[in-house]
Motif scaffolding. Structure first.
Motif, PDB file in Angstrom:
ATOM      1  N   GLN A 104      39.771  37.159  54.328  1.00  0.00           N
ATOM      2  CA  GLN A 104      39.375  36.310  55.442  1.00  0.00           C
ATOM      3  C   GLN A 104      39.288  37.065  56.752  1.00  0.00           C
ATOM      4  N   SER A 105      39.903  38.252  56.801  1.00  0.00           N
ATOM      5  CA  SER A 105      39.929  38.980  58.068  1.00  0.00           C
ATOM      6  C   SER A 105      40.044  40.478  57.822  1.00  0.00           C
ATOM      7  N   VAL A 106      39.684  41.247  58.834  1.00  0.00           N
ATOM      8  CA  VAL A 106      39.840  42.701  58.787  1.00  0.00           C
ATOM      9  C   VAL A 106      41.317  43.060  58.646  1.00  0.00           C
ATOM     10  N   GLY A 107      42.176  42.279  59.276  1.00  0.00           N
ATOM     11  CA  GLY A 107      43.608  42.538  59.193  1.00  0.00           C
ATOM     12  C   GLY A 107      44.128  42.436  57.761  1.00  0.00           C
ATOM     13  N   GLU A 108      43.675  41.445  57.013  1.00  0.00           N
ATOM     14  CA  GLU A 108      44.070  41.302  55.608  1.00  0.00           C
ATOM     15  C   GLU A 108      43.609  42.508  54.800  1.00  0.00           C
ATOM     16  N   PHE A 109      42.403  42.940  55.051  1.00  0.00           N
ATOM     17  CA  PHE A 109      41.841  44.110  54.362  1.00  0.00           C
ATOM     18  C   PHE A 109      42.710  45.342  54.656  1.00  0.00           C
ATOM     19  N   ALA A 110      43.081  45.505  55.921  1.00  0.00           N
ATOM     20  CA  ALA A 110      43.915  46.642  56.331  1.00  0.00           C
ATOM     21  C   ALA A 110      45.296  46.577  55.689  1.00  0.00           C
ATOM     22  N   ASP A 111      45.854  45.369  55.576  1.00  0.00           N
ATOM     23  CA  ASP A 111      47.179  45.219  54.969  1.00  0.00           C
ATOM     24  C   ASP A 111      47.187  45.710  53.528  1.00  0.00           C
ATOM     25  N   ASP A 112      46.129  45.408  52.774  1.00  0.00           N
ATOM     26  CA  ASP A 112      46.081  45.850  51.387  1.00  0.00           C
ATOM     27  C   ASP A 112      45.873  47.356  51.276  1.00  0.00           C
ATOM     28  N   ILE A 113      45.120  47.929  52.201  1.00  0.00           N
ATOM     29  CA  ILE A 113      44.982  49.393  52.225  1.00  0.00           C
ATOM     30  C   ILE A 113      46.350  50.030  52.388  1.00  0.00           C
ATOM     31  N   GLU A 114      47.105  49.559  53.382  1.00  0.00           N
ATOM     32  CA  GLU A 114      48.422  50.145  53.662  1.00  0.00           C
ATOM     33  C   GLU A 114      49.378  49.929  52.494  1.00  0.00           C
ATOM     34  N   LYS A 115      49.370  48.743  51.905  1.00  0.00           N
ATOM     35  CA  LYS A 115      50.272  48.450  50.789  1.00  0.00           C
ATOM     36  C   LYS A 115      50.019  49.384  49.614  1.00  0.00           C
ATOM     37  N   LEU A 116      48.746  49.584  49.256  1.00  0.00           N
ATOM     38  CA  LEU A 116      48.423  50.403  48.079  1.00  0.00           C
ATOM     39  C   LEU A 116      48.616  51.891  48.345  1.00  0.00           C
ATOM     40  N   LEU A 117      48.650  52.280  49.608  1.00  0.00           N
ATOM     41  CA  LEU A 117      48.960  53.673  49.936  1.00  0.00           C
ATOM     42  C   LEU A 117      50.469  53.923  49.970  1.00  0.00           C
ATOM     43  N   MET A 118      51.210  52.963  50.465  1.00  0.00           N
ATOM     44  CA  MET A 118      52.643  53.169  50.687  1.00  0.00           C
ATOM     45  C   MET A 118      53.513  52.761  49.492  1.00  0.00           C
ATOM     46  N   GLU A 119      53.039  51.837  48.691  1.00  0.00           N
ATOM     47  CA  GLU A 119      53.839  51.352  47.560  1.00  0.00           C
ATOM     48  C   GLU A 119      53.232  51.866  46.259  1.00  0.00           C
ATOM     49  N   ARG A 120      53.790  52.967  45.779  1.00  0.00           N
ATOM     50  CA  ARG A 120      53.214  53.625  44.596  1.00  0.00           C
ATOM     51  C   ARG A 120      53.201  52.697  43.375  1.00  0.00           C
ATOM     52  N   LYS A 121      54.255  51.941  43.165  1.00  0.00           N
ATOM     53  CA  LYS A 121      54.310  51.043  42.010  1.00  0.00           C
ATOM     54  C   LYS A 121      53.226  49.981  42.098  1.00  0.00           C
ATOM     55  N   ALA A 122      52.998  49.436  43.297  1.00  0.00           N
ATOM     56  CA  ALA A 122      51.953  48.432  43.481  1.00  0.00           C
ATOM     57  C   ALA A 122      50.584  49.036  43.171  1.00  0.00           C
ATOM     58  N   ALA A 123      50.369  50.303  43.582  1.00  0.00           N
ATOM     59  CA  ALA A 123      49.102  50.978  43.312  1.00  0.00           C
ATOM     60  C   ALA A 123      48.910  51.189  41.817  1.00  0.00           C
ATOM     61  N   GLU A 124      49.976  51.595  41.132  1.00  0.00           N
ATOM     62  CA  GLU A 124      49.879  51.830  39.691  1.00  0.00           C
ATOM     63  C   GLU A 124      49.609  50.531  38.936  1.00  0.00           C
ATOM     64  N   GLN A 125      50.218  49.439  39.374  1.00  0.00           N
ATOM     65  CA  GLN A 125      49.974  48.137  38.747  1.00  0.00           C
ATOM     66  C   GLN A 125      48.538  47.677  38.993  1.00  0.00           C
ATOM     67  N   GLN A 126      48.041  47.929  40.204  1.00  0.00           N
ATOM     68  CA  GLN A 126      46.665  47.576  40.513  1.00  0.00           C
ATOM     69  C   GLN A 126      45.693  48.363  39.646  1.00  0.00           C
ATOM     70  N   VAL A 127      45.957  49.655  39.468  1.00  0.00           N
ATOM     71  CA  VAL A 127      45.107  50.502  38.626  1.00  0.00           C
ATOM     72  C   VAL A 127      45.078  49.966  37.199  1.00  0.00           C
ATOM     73  N   GLN A 128      46.224  49.565  36.668  1.00  0.00           N
ATOM     74  CA  GLN A 128      46.256  49.062  35.291  1.00  0.00           C
ATOM     75  C   GLN A 128      45.461  47.772  35.153  1.00  0.00           C
ATOM     76  N   ARG A 129      45.579  46.871  36.137  1.00  0.00           N
ATOM     77  CA  ARG A 129      44.786  45.634  36.102  1.00  0.00           C
ATOM     78  C   ARG A 129      43.296  45.949  36.120  1.00  0.00           C
ATOM     79  N   GLN A 130      42.932  46.906  36.932  1.00  0.00           N
ATOM     80  CA  GLN A 130      41.517  47.296  37.029  1.00  0.00           C
ATOM     81  C   GLN A 130      41.011  47.900  35.720  1.00  0.00           C
ATOM     82  N   LEU A 131      41.814  48.763  35.104  1.00  0.00           N
ATOM     83  CA  LEU A 131      41.398  49.396  33.850  1.00  0.00           C
ATOM     84  C   LEU A 131      41.284  48.370  32.729  1.00  0.00           C
ATOM     85  N   ASP A 132      42.166  47.381  32.724  1.00  0.00           N
ATOM     86  CA  ASP A 132      42.089  46.320  31.718  1.00  0.00           C
ATOM     87  C   ASP A 132      40.793  45.529  31.872  1.00  0.00           C
ATOM     88  N   TYR A 133      40.393  45.305  33.123  1.00  0.00           N
ATOM     89  CA  TYR A 133      39.172  44.525  33.388  1.00  0.00           C
ATOM     90  C   TYR A 133      37.895  45.311  33.133  1.00  0.00           C
TER      91      TYR A 133
END
Length: 313
Positions: free
Chosen positions: A261-290
């Motif tokens: 809904q906003s640029v701020g939301e987009f930025a929050d997810d960028i920061e989360k996936l850069l700073m939280e390695r486990k969250a990034a790895e989980q996101q990668v697995q969801r993407q590979l499954d899809y």
């Protein structure tokens, strides 16, 4: 069966033809005036096949129909319906949609518009070659985060300006790599300076080596525009990199990406996936499954059924 593929969009014909169990002749064209007018006309006129598959439902499809080539499967890719349908060339798109034997749509967002002219249409996920795009080990982080923006630099449809604004809001050291192509490059140069971004501009890469760019990144950014699912995003997911990309709400229920809904939301997810390695790895697995549904060797199974259905109509 002998199949003739006309034109190509985002290397879809190249990927599909590699796995089809048919004799496939590919008639490509460029965007140069002679190639997309006289050149393509002559080559369609001389082509002989049992079925024709035309990528982009504009002049190539119109020429094939006028020359009596049958049956023809048309492949709508986005802008040919979304933008052109209501332009001065809209009459051509409408004629094509009404007369093609079957229509495949690369985007579910344009299927409702296509259905106004034919009920012989379905969403066909963008195919990619799994031999070119496969998961590589997650990289070790360096002193700066390596973020890749892989879409064309275009502010309207792609929302590249919003993506750059989002990166500027992330309070982490980032080098943003941007491929130097698109209509708004000059504006992007100025915007990046104004935002204080550290941008590494690179030339367009051969499709056979673009996977190296995805794999060298810690995170890949799609776009924040009209919300369709782009080929570059699918390729990046297949390479095992976390992706932040805006999708139109309600059209992609199975895709593990968000509607923002906003640029701020987009930025929050960028920061989360850069700073939280486990969250990034989980996101990668969801993407590979899809992303498996986009593998061309899987997609051709449905395409064979479409070809057989069109041939019998």
């Amino acid at each position: 069966m002998k199949v003739c593929m006309i034109n190509d969009i985002c290397w879809m014909a190249e990927a599909l033809s590699k796995y089809l169990p048919y004799d496939v002749k590919h008639i490509p064209r460029s965007r140069e005036v002679l190639s997309k007018t006289v050149g393509i006309t002559a080559r369609i006129l001389l082509a002989e096949a049992d079925l024709y598959h035309v990528f982009y439902v504009l002049q190539d499809a119109y020429l094939a129909l006028k020359m009596g080539r049958k049956p023809i499967v048309g492949h709508a890719c986005g802008s040919d319906v979304r933008d052109t349908l209501h332009s001065k060339w809209g009459w051509m798109v409408r004629h094509n949609l009404k007369n093609l034997d079957y229509v495949l749509s690369s985007q579910p967002t344009i299927v409702p518009q296509i259905r106004q002219y034919t009920d012989k249409v379905e969403y066909f996920p963008i195919p990619i070659d799994p031999q070119l795009f496969s998961a590589s080990p997650f990289p070790e982080y360096g002193a700066e985060f390596r973020v890749l923006y892989s879409s064309p630099v275009e502010f309207g449809v792609k929302g590249a300006d919003k993506v750059m604004q989002a990166v500027s809001l992330v309070n982490q050291p980032i080098t943003l790599t941007v491929i130097r192509y698109g209509p708004d490059l000059e504006k992007a140069y100025e915007l990046s300076r104004r935002l204080g971004l550290r941008v590494r501009w690179i030339d367009r890469q051969p499709h056979s080596s673009i996977a190296d760019c995805y794999c060298a990144a810690d995170l890949v950014l799609g776009n924040f525009g009209v919300g369709q699912l782009d080929t570059t995003v699918i390729e990046a997911m297949a390479c095992g990199r976390p992706v932040v990309h805006h999708l139109a709400s309600g059209f992609y229920p199975n895709v593990p990406l968000r509607s923002y809904q906003s640029v701020g939301e987009f930025a929050d997810d960028i920061e989360k996936l850069l700073m939280e390695r486990k969250a990034a790895e989980q996101q990668v697995q969801r993407q590979l499954d899809y992303v498996k549904i986009h593998y061309a060797d899987h997609a051709v199974k449905r395409l064979v059924e479409v070809y057989e259905q069109a041939s019998q109509s």
